[in-house]
Write a protein that holds these residues in place. Sequence first.
Motif, PDB file in Angstrom:
ATOM      1  N   ASN A 153     -61.615  38.854 -70.136  1.00  0.00           N
ATOM      2  CA  ASN A 153     -62.804  38.644 -70.658  1.00  0.00           C
ATOM      3  C   ASN A 153     -63.275  37.351 -71.582  1.00  0.00           C
ATOM      4  O   ASN A 153     -64.459  36.935 -71.419  1.00  0.00           O
ATOM      5  CB  ASN A 153     -62.924  40.002 -72.323  1.00  0.00           C
ATOM      6  N   SER A 156     -64.623  35.374 -68.329  1.00  0.00           N
ATOM      7  CA  SER A 156     -66.108  35.719 -68.213  1.00  0.00           C
ATOM      8  C   SER A 156     -67.020  34.766 -68.976  1.00  0.00           C
ATOM      9  O   SER A 156     -68.021  34.645 -68.714  1.00  0.00           O
ATOM     10  CB  SER A 156     -66.260  37.077 -67.859  1.00  0.00           C
ATOM     11  N   SER A 157     -66.419  35.226 -70.282  1.00  0.00           N
ATOM     12  CA  SER A 157     -67.609  34.419 -71.432  1.00  0.00           C
ATOM     13  C   SER A 157     -67.588  33.136 -71.128  1.00  0.00           C
ATOM     14  O   SER A 157     -68.491  32.330 -71.416  1.00  0.00           O
ATOM     15  CB  SER A 157     -67.078  35.023 -72.921  1.00  0.00           C
ATOM     16  N   GLY A 161     -70.611  31.467 -70.186  1.00  0.00           N
ATOM     17  CA  GLY A 161     -71.497  30.526 -71.396  1.00  0.00           C
ATOM     18  C   GLY A 161     -71.911  29.204 -70.806  1.00  0.00           C
ATOM     19  O   GLY A 161     -72.590  28.508 -71.457  1.00  0.00           O
ATOM     20  N   THR A 282     -71.884  47.519 -73.441  1.00  0.00           N
ATOM     21  CA  THR A 282     -71.985  46.277 -72.932  1.00  0.00           C
ATOM     22  C   THR A 282     -73.480  45.928 -72.303  1.00  0.00           C
ATOM     23  O   THR A 282     -73.751  44.785 -72.305  1.00  0.00           O
ATOM     24  CB  THR A 282     -70.932  46.069 -71.743  1.00  0.00           C
ATOM     25  N   THR A 287     -75.601  42.846 -73.698  1.00  0.00           N
ATOM     26  CA  THR A 287     -76.252  42.155 -72.383  1.00  0.00           C
ATOM     27  C   THR A 287     -77.697  42.106 -72.919  1.00  0.00           C
ATOM     28  O   THR A 287     -78.517  40.941 -72.805  1.00  0.00           O
ATOM     29  CB  THR A 287     -76.128  42.675 -71.303  1.00  0.00           C
ATOM     30  N   ASN A 293     -73.117  36.790 -71.460  1.00  0.00           N
ATOM     31  CA  ASN A 293     -72.095  35.664 -71.735  1.00  0.00           C
ATOM     32  C   ASN A 293     -71.463  36.139 -73.093  1.00  0.00           C
ATOM     33  O   ASN A 293     -70.154  35.674 -73.244  1.00  0.00           O
ATOM     34  CB  ASN A 293     -72.631  34.283 -71.963  1.00  0.00           C
ATOM     35  N   PHE A 294     -71.828  37.044 -73.834  1.00  0.00           N
ATOM     36  CA  PHE A 294     -71.009  37.702 -74.769  1.00  0.00           C
ATOM     37  C   PHE A 294     -70.310  38.810 -74.700  1.00  0.00           C
ATOM     38  O   PHE A 294     -69.617  39.163 -75.616  1.00  0.00           O
ATOM     39  CB  PHE A 294     -72.275  38.059 -75.860  1.00  0.00           C
ATOM     40  N   GLY A 296     -67.898  39.558 -72.594  1.00  0.00           N
ATOM     41  CA  GLY A 296     -66.649  39.052 -72.754  1.00  0.00           C
ATOM     42  C   GLY A 296     -65.777  38.839 -74.245  1.00  0.00           C
ATOM     43  O   GLY A 296     -64.818  39.448 -74.613  1.00  0.00           O
ATOM     44  N   TYR A 297     -66.541  38.288 -75.124  1.00  0.00           N
ATOM     45  CA  TYR A 297     -66.046  38.126 -76.299  1.00  0.00           C
ATOM     46  C   TYR A 297     -66.228  39.183 -77.099  1.00  0.00           C
ATOM     47  O   TYR A 297     -65.241  39.691 -77.806  1.00  0.00           O
ATOM     48  CB  TYR A 297     -67.013  37.248 -77.080  1.00  0.00           C
TER      49      TYR A 297
END
Length: 461
Positions: A153, A156-157, A161, A282, A287, A293-294, A296-297
Amino acid sequence: MEKYLKNILVVSFGFLLLFTAYGGLQSLQSSLHSENGLGVASLSVVYGALILSSMFLPPMLIKKFGCKWTIVGSMCCYIAFSLGNFHASWYTLIPTSMILGLGGAPLWSAKCTYLTIAGNSYAQKAGKIGKDVINQYFGIFFLIFQSSGVWGNLISSLVFGQSPNREISEADLACCGAFDCMEKLDGNDTEAPSPSKPSDTLIYTLLGIYTGSGVLAVLLIIVFLDQITATKEESKEGKTPPSFCSTFLATFRHLKDVRQCLLIPLTMYSGFEQGFLAGDYTKSYVTCALGINFVGYVMICFSATNSLCSMLFGKIYQFTGRKALFALATIINFACIITLLLWKPRPEHLAVFFIIPALWGVSDAVWQTQTNALYGVLFEKHTEAAFANYRLWESLGFVIAFGYGTFLQVYIKLYIVLAVLVVAIVLYGIVEYLESKASGMPNTTNKEPIKLPPDVLQTNM
Protein backbone atom coordinates in the motif's frame (compact mmCIF):
# COMPACT_ATOMS: atom_id res chain seq x y z
CA MET A 1 20.49 -24.89 11.66
CA GLU A 2 21.88 -22.41 9.15
CA LYS A 3 20.61 -24.46 6.20
CA TYR A 4 17.08 -24.80 7.57
CA LEU A 5 16.91 -21.18 8.68
CA LYS A 6 18.09 -20.07 5.25
CA ASN A 7 15.21 -21.94 3.61
CA ILE A 8 12.65 -20.47 6.02
CA LEU A 9 13.92 -16.95 5.28
CA VAL A 10 13.82 -17.61 1.53
CA VAL A 11 10.18 -18.72 1.73
CA SER A 12 9.28 -15.78 4.00
CA PHE A 13 10.86 -13.10 1.81
CA GLY A 14 9.46 -14.75 -1.31
CA PHE A 15 5.95 -14.44 0.09
CA LEU A 16 6.72 -10.89 1.25
CA LEU A 17 7.64 -9.84 -2.29
CA LEU A 18 4.67 -11.66 -3.86
CA PHE A 19 2.02 -10.31 -1.49
CA THR A 20 3.47 -6.82 -1.50
CA ALA A 21 2.23 -6.82 -5.09
CA TYR A 22 -1.05 -8.70 -4.64
CA GLY A 23 -2.08 -6.89 -1.45
CA GLY A 24 -1.57 -3.50 -3.08
CA LEU A 25 -3.49 -4.55 -6.20
CA GLN A 26 -6.38 -5.97 -4.21
CA SER A 27 -6.89 -2.67 -2.38
CA LEU A 28 -6.96 -0.79 -5.69
CA GLN A 29 -9.17 -3.06 -7.81
CA SER A 30 -12.48 -1.33 -7.10
CA SER A 31 -10.95 2.12 -7.69
CA LEU A 32 -8.76 1.38 -10.71
CA HIS A 33 -11.36 -0.68 -12.57
CA SER A 34 -14.68 0.80 -11.51
CA GLU A 35 -16.30 0.59 -14.96
CA ASN A 36 -19.26 -1.82 -14.73
CA GLY A 37 -17.85 -3.20 -11.50
CA LEU A 38 -14.95 -4.97 -13.22
CA GLY A 39 -12.60 -4.62 -10.24
CA VAL A 40 -14.88 -6.14 -7.60
CA ALA A 41 -16.07 -8.80 -10.07
CA SER A 42 -12.47 -9.90 -10.56
CA LEU A 43 -12.01 -10.26 -6.79
CA SER A 44 -15.21 -12.30 -6.60
CA VAL A 45 -13.83 -14.64 -9.26
CA VAL A 46 -10.56 -14.97 -7.32
CA TYR A 47 -12.29 -16.29 -4.22
CA GLY A 48 -14.70 -18.43 -6.22
CA ALA A 49 -11.78 -20.16 -7.89
CA LEU A 50 -10.08 -20.48 -4.50
CA ILE A 51 -13.02 -22.53 -3.23
CA LEU A 52 -12.61 -24.96 -6.11
CA SER A 53 -8.82 -25.20 -5.89
CA SER A 54 -8.77 -25.79 -2.13
CA MET A 55 -10.89 -28.91 -2.60
CA PHE A 56 -8.60 -30.91 -4.84
CA LEU A 57 -5.49 -29.16 -6.22
CA PRO A 58 -3.06 -28.89 -3.24
CA PRO A 59 -2.44 -32.58 -2.42
CA MET A 60 -2.31 -33.54 -6.09
CA LEU A 61 0.23 -30.85 -7.07
CA ILE A 62 2.41 -31.25 -3.98
CA LYS A 63 2.59 -35.02 -4.51
CA LYS A 64 3.50 -34.65 -8.19
CA PHE A 65 5.87 -31.66 -8.17
CA GLY A 66 6.99 -31.29 -4.56
CA CYS A 67 6.65 -28.21 -2.37
CA LYS A 68 9.26 -26.03 -4.08
CA TRP A 69 7.91 -26.28 -7.61
CA THR A 70 4.32 -26.06 -6.44
CA ILE A 71 5.22 -22.74 -4.79
CA VAL A 72 6.96 -21.56 -7.96
CA GLY A 73 4.03 -22.48 -10.22
CA SER A 74 1.46 -20.94 -7.87
CA MET A 75 3.46 -17.71 -7.64
CA CYS A 76 3.38 -17.49 -11.44
CA CYS A 77 -0.44 -17.49 -11.18
CA TYR A 78 -0.20 -14.30 -9.09
CA ILE A 79 2.12 -12.73 -11.67
CA ALA A 80 -0.47 -13.51 -14.36
CA PHE A 81 -3.00 -11.45 -12.39
CA SER A 82 -0.59 -8.49 -12.30
CA LEU A 83 -0.08 -8.78 -16.05
CA GLY A 84 -3.85 -8.89 -16.60
CA ASN A 85 -4.14 -5.46 -14.98
CA PHE A 86 -1.98 -3.85 -17.67
CA HIS A 87 -4.85 -4.02 -20.13
CA ALA A 88 -7.80 -4.52 -17.82
CA SER A 89 -10.97 -5.80 -19.48
CA TRP A 90 -13.46 -8.59 -18.96
CA TYR A 91 -11.39 -10.71 -21.36
CA THR A 92 -8.10 -10.27 -19.50
CA LEU A 93 -8.84 -9.62 -15.82
CA ILE A 94 -11.48 -12.31 -15.24
CA PRO A 95 -9.38 -15.20 -16.69
CA THR A 96 -6.26 -14.09 -14.81
CA SER A 97 -8.33 -13.74 -11.62
CA MET A 98 -9.45 -17.33 -12.05
CA ILE A 99 -5.84 -18.41 -12.58
CA LEU A 100 -4.82 -16.62 -9.39
CA GLY A 101 -7.61 -18.25 -7.39
CA LEU A 102 -6.65 -21.69 -8.63
CA GLY A 103 -3.04 -21.07 -7.60
CA GLY A 104 -3.86 -19.66 -4.17
CA ALA A 105 -4.70 -22.86 -2.31
CA PRO A 106 -1.69 -24.88 -3.59
CA LEU A 107 0.61 -21.97 -2.72
CA TRP A 108 -0.41 -21.82 0.94
CA SER A 109 -0.65 -25.58 1.34
CA ALA A 110 2.83 -26.08 -0.15
CA LYS A 111 4.25 -23.36 2.10
CA CYS A 112 2.75 -24.95 5.22
CA THR A 113 3.91 -28.41 4.17
CA TYR A 114 7.44 -27.13 3.48
CA LEU A 115 7.77 -25.36 6.84
CA THR A 116 6.31 -28.33 8.70
CA ILE A 117 8.65 -30.87 7.08
CA ALA A 118 11.64 -28.55 7.56
CA GLY A 119 10.76 -28.11 11.23
CA ASN A 120 10.36 -31.84 11.83
CA SER A 121 13.57 -32.63 9.97
CA TYR A 122 15.64 -30.17 11.98
CA ALA A 123 14.02 -31.26 15.24
CA GLN A 124 14.88 -34.88 14.51
CA LYS A 125 18.53 -34.06 13.80
CA ALA A 126 18.90 -31.63 16.71
CA GLY A 127 17.00 -33.75 19.23
CA LYS A 128 14.31 -31.12 19.76
CA ILE A 129 10.53 -31.29 19.92
CA GLY A 130 9.06 -31.02 16.42
CA LYS A 131 6.06 -28.82 17.25
CA ASP A 132 8.30 -26.30 19.04
CA VAL A 133 10.54 -25.89 16.00
CA ILE A 134 7.52 -25.71 13.65
CA ASN A 135 5.93 -22.96 15.75
CA GLN A 136 9.23 -21.08 15.70
CA TYR A 137 9.43 -21.34 11.91
CA PHE A 138 5.86 -20.13 11.43
CA GLY A 139 6.53 -17.28 13.84
CA ILE A 140 9.49 -16.17 11.68
CA PHE A 141 7.38 -16.52 8.54
CA PHE A 142 4.45 -14.42 9.73
CA LEU A 143 6.72 -11.82 11.31
CA ILE A 144 8.18 -11.13 7.86
CA PHE A 145 5.07 -11.80 5.78
CA GLN A 146 2.61 -9.61 7.69
CA SER A 147 4.48 -6.44 6.69
CA SER A 148 3.56 -7.02 3.02
CA GLY A 149 0.30 -5.12 3.46
CA VAL A 150 2.22 -2.06 4.61
CA TRP A 151 4.80 -2.13 1.79
CA GLY A 152 2.31 -2.82 -1.01
CA ASN A 153 0.00 0.00 0.00
CA LEU A 154 2.90 2.37 0.64
CA ILE A 155 4.26 1.80 -2.88
CA SER A 156 0.86 2.53 -4.48
CA SER A 157 0.43 5.77 -2.53
CA LEU A 158 3.95 6.97 -3.32
CA VAL A 159 3.51 6.27 -7.04
CA PHE A 160 0.02 7.75 -7.35
CA GLY A 161 1.10 10.67 -5.18
CA GLN A 162 3.05 11.91 -8.21
CA SER A 163 -0.20 12.79 -9.99
CA PRO A 164 -1.50 16.37 -9.61
CA ASN A 165 -4.17 16.91 -7.00
CA ARG A 166 -7.60 16.92 -8.56
CA GLU A 167 -10.30 19.43 -7.73
CA ILE A 168 -13.15 17.73 -5.90
CA SER A 169 -16.42 19.51 -6.57
CA GLU A 170 -19.52 19.50 -4.37
CA ALA A 171 -21.20 17.34 -7.02
CA ASP A 172 -18.43 14.77 -6.63
CA LEU A 173 -18.68 14.81 -2.83
CA ALA A 174 -22.47 14.39 -3.03
CA CYS A 175 -21.83 10.98 -4.59
CA CYS A 176 -19.43 9.79 -1.88
CA GLY A 177 -20.27 7.67 1.14
CA ALA A 178 -23.15 5.34 1.92
CA PHE A 179 -25.64 6.93 -0.47
CA ASP A 180 -23.34 6.91 -3.48
CA CYS A 181 -24.67 7.85 -6.91
CA MET A 182 -24.39 4.41 -8.39
CA GLU A 183 -26.21 4.94 -11.67
CA LYS A 184 -27.74 8.39 -12.01
CA LEU A 185 -27.33 11.64 -10.17
CA ASP A 186 -30.46 13.14 -8.54
CA GLY A 187 -32.69 10.85 -10.59
CA ASN A 188 -32.04 12.59 -13.92
CA ASP A 189 -30.18 11.44 -16.98
CA THR A 190 -26.84 12.87 -15.89
CA GLU A 191 -24.29 10.21 -15.11
CA ALA A 192 -22.84 10.27 -11.63
CA PRO A 193 -19.29 11.65 -11.70
CA SER A 194 -16.62 9.01 -11.52
CA PRO A 195 -13.39 9.62 -9.63
CA SER A 196 -10.52 10.58 -11.89
CA LYS A 197 -7.84 7.94 -12.35
CA PRO A 198 -4.10 8.53 -12.35
CA SER A 199 -2.39 8.81 -15.70
CA ASP A 200 -1.64 5.66 -17.67
CA THR A 201 2.06 6.30 -17.12
CA LEU A 202 1.68 6.13 -13.34
CA ILE A 203 -0.61 3.10 -13.53
CA TYR A 204 1.86 1.22 -15.73
CA THR A 205 4.71 2.27 -13.44
CA LEU A 206 2.93 0.82 -10.44
CA LEU A 207 1.99 -2.37 -12.28
CA GLY A 208 5.59 -2.71 -13.46
CA ILE A 209 6.84 -2.47 -9.86
CA TYR A 210 4.29 -5.03 -8.69
CA THR A 211 5.05 -7.41 -11.55
CA GLY A 212 8.78 -7.05 -10.93
CA SER A 213 8.23 -7.80 -7.25
CA GLY A 214 6.40 -11.01 -8.19
CA VAL A 215 9.13 -12.04 -10.64
CA LEU A 216 11.78 -11.45 -7.96
CA ALA A 217 9.79 -13.68 -5.60
CA VAL A 218 9.79 -16.51 -8.16
CA LEU A 219 13.51 -16.13 -8.89
CA LEU A 220 14.30 -16.09 -5.17
CA ILE A 221 12.48 -19.40 -4.68
CA ILE A 222 13.98 -21.04 -7.80
CA VAL A 223 17.58 -20.07 -7.05
CA PHE A 224 17.84 -20.25 -3.26
CA LEU A 225 15.16 -22.63 -1.95
CA ASP A 226 16.25 -26.23 -1.48
CA GLN A 227 13.89 -28.93 -2.74
CA ILE A 228 11.94 -30.80 -0.11
CA THR A 229 9.14 -33.24 -0.82
CA ALA A 230 6.10 -34.05 1.23
CA THR A 231 6.09 -37.65 0.07
CA LYS A 232 9.25 -38.49 2.05
CA GLU A 233 7.73 -37.27 5.28
CA GLU A 234 4.42 -38.90 4.52
CA SER A 235 6.06 -42.24 3.80
CA LYS A 236 7.75 -42.13 7.20
CA GLU A 237 4.43 -41.59 8.92
CA GLY A 238 2.51 -43.95 6.65
CA LYS A 239 0.26 -41.18 5.35
CA THR A 240 -0.95 -40.37 1.88
CA PRO A 241 -2.51 -37.12 0.71
CA PRO A 242 -6.32 -37.16 0.93
CA SER A 243 -8.14 -37.54 -2.35
CA PHE A 244 -10.54 -34.98 -3.72
CA CYS A 245 -13.55 -37.22 -2.99
CA SER A 246 -12.51 -37.88 0.61
CA THR A 247 -11.84 -34.20 1.28
CA PHE A 248 -15.09 -33.15 -0.37
CA LEU A 249 -17.20 -35.71 1.48
CA ALA A 250 -15.50 -35.08 4.85
CA THR A 251 -16.14 -31.34 4.47
CA PHE A 252 -19.86 -31.76 4.01
CA ARG A 253 -20.25 -34.64 6.45
CA HIS A 254 -18.93 -32.25 9.07
CA LEU A 255 -22.09 -30.17 8.60
CA LYS A 256 -23.94 -32.83 10.58
CA ASP A 257 -22.41 -31.17 13.64
CA VAL A 258 -24.94 -28.51 14.69
CA ARG A 259 -22.14 -26.34 16.07
CA GLN A 260 -20.54 -26.15 12.63
CA CYS A 261 -23.86 -25.09 11.09
CA LEU A 262 -24.30 -22.40 13.73
CA LEU A 263 -20.80 -21.04 13.00
CA ILE A 264 -21.39 -20.64 9.25
CA PRO A 265 -22.64 -17.00 9.51
CA LEU A 266 -19.70 -16.06 11.75
CA THR A 267 -17.25 -17.61 9.29
CA MET A 268 -18.91 -15.95 6.29
CA TYR A 269 -18.91 -12.61 8.12
CA SER A 270 -15.12 -12.60 7.95
CA GLY A 271 -15.40 -12.54 4.16
CA PHE A 272 -18.19 -9.95 4.17
CA GLU A 273 -16.38 -7.43 6.37
CA GLN A 274 -13.01 -7.77 4.62
CA GLY A 275 -14.72 -7.60 1.23
CA PHE A 276 -16.53 -4.39 2.16
CA LEU A 277 -13.36 -2.67 3.34
CA ALA A 278 -11.30 -3.68 0.30
CA GLY A 279 -14.02 -3.20 -2.31
CA ASP A 280 -16.37 -0.47 -1.11
CA TYR A 281 -14.67 1.65 1.54
CA THR A 282 -11.62 2.23 -0.63
CA LYS A 283 -13.75 3.27 -3.63
CA SER A 284 -16.83 5.07 -2.27
CA TYR A 285 -15.17 6.84 0.64
CA VAL A 286 -11.40 7.20 0.16
CA THR A 287 -11.00 7.43 -3.62
CA CYS A 288 -14.19 9.42 -4.05
CA ALA A 289 -13.46 12.11 -1.44
CA LEU A 290 -9.64 12.17 -1.27
CA GLY A 291 -8.29 10.52 -4.41
CA ILE A 292 -6.83 7.12 -5.25
CA ASN A 293 -3.39 8.13 -3.98
CA PHE A 294 -4.76 7.98 -0.40
CA VAL A 295 -5.99 4.38 -0.66
CA GLY A 296 -2.58 2.94 0.19
CA TYR A 297 -2.04 5.17 3.22
CA VAL A 298 -5.50 4.35 4.57
CA MET A 299 -5.05 0.60 4.11
CA ILE A 300 -1.68 0.76 5.87
CA CYS A 301 -3.62 1.71 9.02
CA PHE A 302 -5.76 -1.40 8.62
CA SER A 303 -2.77 -3.69 8.02
CA ALA A 304 -0.73 -2.26 10.88
CA THR A 305 -3.45 -2.45 13.55
CA ASN A 306 -4.51 -5.87 12.29
CA SER A 307 -1.01 -7.31 12.66
CA LEU A 308 -0.33 -5.71 16.04
CA CYS A 309 -3.69 -6.71 17.50
CA SER A 310 -3.41 -10.26 16.16
CA MET A 311 -0.27 -10.67 18.29
CA LEU A 312 -1.81 -8.79 21.24
CA PHE A 313 -5.04 -10.78 21.33
CA GLY A 314 -3.08 -14.01 21.14
CA LYS A 315 -1.38 -12.95 24.39
CA ILE A 316 -4.39 -11.60 26.31
CA TYR A 317 -6.74 -14.43 25.26
CA GLN A 318 -5.70 -16.47 28.29
CA PHE A 319 -6.74 -13.64 30.61
CA THR A 320 -9.97 -12.47 28.98
CA GLY A 321 -11.30 -15.55 27.21
CA ARG A 322 -12.70 -15.48 23.70
CA LYS A 323 -16.19 -14.24 24.61
CA ALA A 324 -14.86 -10.87 25.77
CA LEU A 325 -12.81 -10.49 22.58
CA PHE A 326 -15.78 -11.37 20.36
CA ALA A 327 -17.86 -8.80 22.25
CA LEU A 328 -15.15 -6.16 21.71
CA ALA A 329 -14.98 -6.88 17.96
CA THR A 330 -18.78 -6.77 17.65
CA ILE A 331 -19.02 -3.39 19.37
CA ILE A 332 -16.22 -1.89 17.28
CA ASN A 333 -17.59 -3.21 13.97
CA PHE A 334 -21.13 -2.15 14.86
CA ALA A 335 -19.94 1.38 15.69
CA CYS A 336 -17.91 1.59 12.45
CA ILE A 337 -20.88 0.47 10.32
CA ILE A 338 -23.25 2.99 11.92
CA THR A 339 -20.63 5.71 11.44
CA LEU A 340 -20.25 4.84 7.76
CA LEU A 341 -24.04 4.97 7.32
CA LEU A 342 -24.32 8.44 8.88
CA TRP A 343 -21.02 10.04 7.82
CA LYS A 344 -20.79 12.12 4.66
CA PRO A 345 -17.08 12.01 3.78
CA ARG A 346 -15.33 15.27 3.01
CA PRO A 347 -11.61 16.09 2.60
CA GLU A 348 -11.59 18.18 5.78
CA HIS A 349 -12.49 15.03 7.78
CA LEU A 350 -9.06 13.61 7.02
CA ALA A 351 -8.50 11.85 10.36
CA VAL A 352 -11.76 9.90 10.10
CA PHE A 353 -10.62 8.22 6.87
CA PHE A 354 -7.72 6.67 8.82
CA ILE A 355 -9.47 5.98 12.14
CA ILE A 356 -12.18 3.78 10.63
CA PRO A 357 -9.83 1.26 8.92
CA ALA A 358 -7.60 1.27 12.01
CA LEU A 359 -10.58 0.27 14.17
CA TRP A 360 -11.70 -2.16 11.48
CA GLY A 361 -8.27 -3.78 11.71
CA VAL A 362 -8.70 -4.22 15.47
CA SER A 363 -11.99 -6.05 15.02
CA ASP A 364 -10.73 -8.07 12.06
CA ALA A 365 -7.84 -9.30 14.19
CA VAL A 366 -10.41 -10.79 16.57
CA TRP A 367 -12.46 -12.37 13.79
CA GLN A 368 -9.35 -13.99 12.31
CA THR A 369 -7.57 -15.23 15.42
CA GLN A 370 -10.51 -16.13 17.63
CA THR A 371 -12.71 -17.76 14.99
CA ASN A 372 -9.79 -19.99 14.04
CA ALA A 373 -9.11 -20.69 17.71
CA LEU A 374 -12.79 -21.53 18.22
CA TYR A 375 -12.66 -24.06 15.38
CA GLY A 376 -9.53 -25.58 16.88
CA VAL A 377 -11.18 -26.00 20.28
CA LEU A 378 -14.59 -27.24 19.18
CA PHE A 379 -13.45 -29.64 16.47
CA GLU A 380 -10.05 -30.85 17.70
CA LYS A 381 -10.83 -34.43 16.58
CA HIS A 382 -11.85 -33.36 13.06
CA THR A 383 -9.55 -30.43 12.34
CA GLU A 384 -9.07 -31.09 8.61
CA ALA A 385 -12.81 -31.19 7.87
CA ALA A 386 -13.44 -28.26 10.20
CA PHE A 387 -10.86 -25.97 8.62
CA ALA A 388 -11.93 -27.04 5.14
CA ASN A 389 -15.35 -25.71 6.15
CA TYR A 390 -13.72 -22.57 7.48
CA ARG A 391 -12.00 -21.87 4.16
CA LEU A 392 -15.14 -22.77 2.21
CA TRP A 393 -17.55 -20.46 4.08
CA GLU A 394 -15.12 -17.57 4.45
CA SER A 395 -14.34 -17.69 0.73
CA LEU A 396 -18.06 -17.82 -0.03
CA GLY A 397 -18.46 -14.66 2.05
CA PHE A 398 -15.82 -12.96 -0.11
CA VAL A 399 -17.52 -14.17 -3.31
CA ILE A 400 -20.91 -12.79 -2.24
CA ALA A 401 -19.51 -9.51 -0.91
CA PHE A 402 -17.57 -8.79 -4.10
CA GLY A 403 -20.33 -10.23 -6.29
CA TYR A 404 -23.15 -7.93 -5.19
CA GLY A 405 -20.72 -5.01 -5.14
CA THR A 406 -21.44 -4.37 -8.81
CA PHE A 407 -25.14 -3.56 -8.50
CA LEU A 408 -26.01 -2.54 -4.91
CA GLN A 409 -25.54 0.87 -3.34
CA VAL A 410 -23.15 1.18 -0.43
CA TYR A 411 -25.83 1.76 2.23
CA ILE A 412 -27.54 -1.51 1.26
CA LYS A 413 -24.21 -3.34 1.53
CA LEU A 414 -23.69 -1.82 4.97
CA TYR A 415 -27.10 -3.03 6.10
CA ILE A 416 -26.25 -6.51 4.79
CA VAL A 417 -22.92 -6.55 6.65
CA LEU A 418 -24.69 -5.33 9.80
CA ALA A 419 -27.41 -8.00 9.50
CA VAL A 420 -24.84 -10.77 9.00
CA LEU A 421 -22.91 -9.49 12.04
CA VAL A 422 -26.02 -9.60 14.25
CA VAL A 423 -27.03 -13.08 13.09
CA ALA A 424 -23.44 -14.34 13.39
CA ILE A 425 -22.93 -13.13 16.95
CA VAL A 426 -26.34 -14.44 18.11
CA LEU A 427 -25.63 -17.91 16.71
CA TYR A 428 -22.12 -17.78 18.18
CA GLY A 429 -23.73 -17.11 21.55
CA ILE A 430 -25.84 -20.23 21.11
CA VAL A 431 -22.66 -22.23 20.41
CA GLU A 432 -21.09 -20.93 23.62
CA TYR A 433 -24.26 -21.79 25.53
CA LEU A 434 -24.28 -25.34 24.14
CA GLU A 435 -20.61 -25.76 25.03
CA SER A 436 -21.03 -24.47 28.58
CA LYS A 437 -24.09 -26.66 29.06
CA ALA A 438 -22.25 -29.73 27.76
CA SER A 439 -19.10 -29.22 29.82
CA GLY A 440 -20.47 -27.47 32.88
CA MET A 441 -17.20 -25.47 32.91
CA PRO A 442 -17.28 -22.73 30.25
CA ASN A 443 -13.61 -21.75 30.61
CA THR A 444 -11.97 -25.18 30.57
CA THR A 445 -11.04 -24.78 26.94
CA ASN A 446 -8.69 -21.94 27.81
CA LYS A 447 -6.31 -24.17 29.71
CA GLU A 448 -4.91 -26.09 26.78
CA PRO A 449 -2.92 -24.66 23.89
CA ILE A 450 -4.81 -24.61 20.62
CA LYS A 451 -3.38 -26.43 17.61
CA LEU A 452 -4.19 -24.75 14.32
CA PRO A 453 -3.06 -25.31 10.76
CA PRO A 454 -0.99 -22.11 10.47
CA ASP A 455 -2.24 -21.27 6.98
CA VAL A 456 -5.78 -20.66 8.18
CA LEU A 457 -4.72 -17.42 9.81
CA GLN A 458 -4.00 -15.97 6.42
CA THR A 459 -7.11 -14.61 4.65
CA ASN A 460 -5.61 -12.37 2.01
CA MET A 461 -4.74 -15.21 -0.27
